[in-house]
Design an enzyme around this catalytic site. Sequence first.
Site, PDB file in Angstrom:
ATOM      1  N   HIS A 195      -3.864  -4.833   0.430  1.00 45.06           N
ATOM      2  CA  HIS A 195      -3.397  -5.224   1.769  1.00 45.06           C
ATOM      3  C   HIS A 195      -3.464  -6.744   1.945  1.00 45.06           C
ATOM      4  O   HIS A 195      -4.385  -7.253   2.598  1.00 45.06           O
ATOM      5  CB  HIS A 195      -4.244  -4.530   2.847  1.00 45.06           C
ATOM      6  CG  HIS A 195      -3.857  -3.105   3.092  1.00 45.06           C
ATOM      7  ND1 HIS A 195      -2.872  -2.756   3.999  1.00 45.06           N
ATOM      8  CD2 HIS A 195      -4.289  -1.955   2.538  1.00 45.06           C
ATOM      9  CE1 HIS A 195      -2.726  -1.447   3.998  1.00 45.06           C
ATOM     10  NE2 HIS A 195      -3.580  -0.927   3.124  1.00 45.06           N
ATOM     11  N   GLU A 235      -1.895  -8.581   3.915  1.00 44.79           N
ATOM     12  CA  GLU A 235      -1.813  -8.999   5.337  1.00 44.79           C
ATOM     13  C   GLU A 235      -3.207  -9.193   5.939  1.00 44.79           C
ATOM     14  O   GLU A 235      -3.346  -9.888   6.941  1.00 44.79           O
ATOM     15  CB  GLU A 235      -0.967  -8.000   6.156  1.00 44.79           C
ATOM     16  CG  GLU A 235      -1.684  -6.736   6.606  1.00 44.79           C
ATOM     17  CD  GLU A 235      -1.831  -5.691   5.487  1.00 44.79           C
ATOM     18  OE1 GLU A 235      -1.445  -5.986   4.339  1.00 44.79           O
ATOM     19  OE2 GLU A 235      -2.335  -4.589   5.786  1.00 44.79           O
ATOM     20  N   CYS A 264       0.832  -1.211   0.000  1.00 40.62           N
ATOM     21  CA  CYS A 264       0.000   0.000   0.000  1.00 40.62           C
ATOM     22  C   CYS A 264       0.866   1.260   0.000  1.00 40.62           C
ATOM     23  O   CYS A 264       1.480   1.573  -1.001  1.00 40.62           O
ATOM     24  CB  CYS A 264      -1.018  -0.022   1.142  1.00 40.62           C
ATOM     25  SG  CYS A 264      -2.348   1.185   0.885  1.00 40.62           S
TER      26      CYS A 264
END
Length: 256
Positions: free
Chosen positions: A225, A227, A120
């Site tokens: 993202h 994660e 990001c």
Amino acid sequence: MSRNGFGKRPLIGCTTFRQTVEKPDYTIDMVGLTPTYIRAIEKAGGIPILIPCGLPQDDIVQIFNQLDGVLLPGGGDIDPVIYGGQMHETVYGISPERDDTELFLARHAVANDKPLFAICRGVQVLNVALGGTLWEDVKLLMPNGTRHAYHGEFPRNHLAHTVDVDPNSQLSHFLGIGSVGINSLHHQGIKKLAPVLVGTAVSPDGLIEAVEAPAHPFALGVQWHPENLVDDSPAMLALFEGLVEAAAIASQPQLA
Ligand code: MN
């Protein structure tokens, strides 16, 4: 399980943000990181190390030299002055010490073949560090730019749009080729791509959503993202495993 040259799990350095937290009776200055990054690195077999921003450059180099890999996480916007951009009313969260630390780490990781995963804000840092520019706001400034900021009203693993993955990219080894659903929690994006990077995934409105340095063992960046998707998608976890695996290989002792 990946091991580095010393038979240990690879150390993945991760930069942090600084934030003033409002308590009922006082405010307190904090340094931190959203724990999803920490968990994703651990889940992929690495050991996360948190790096404070704003240290002298010599100290950052010392930390860098101990690391097997680097992760640049999400966060606020880069100061537009750095890439010759314009201040815009939507620009938020500028941190000169974080800009300095992360731009240096990105350049240093690329120059030294240290595995680097940029997420990001991180992919924007990587692009700017290597001479690229950003749309200060994708929806308002990019021709045909659509909404990319799905904060708040959706969970962070909400698949907001697709990206089309280049079959000739390292990225495609992890995600496969063709259309992949991703989350989208950003309002800025890549305008001019840095010369040493190639775009590896593009969203339907034409925004470059992933990049890599082709000559580097592992220097990948994604605008979404992953994660927040490691529990939903083995492919998104594979990106972190790719970082950890590259970090283990990069730190193997050189044979004389
Ligand atoms: Mn997006």
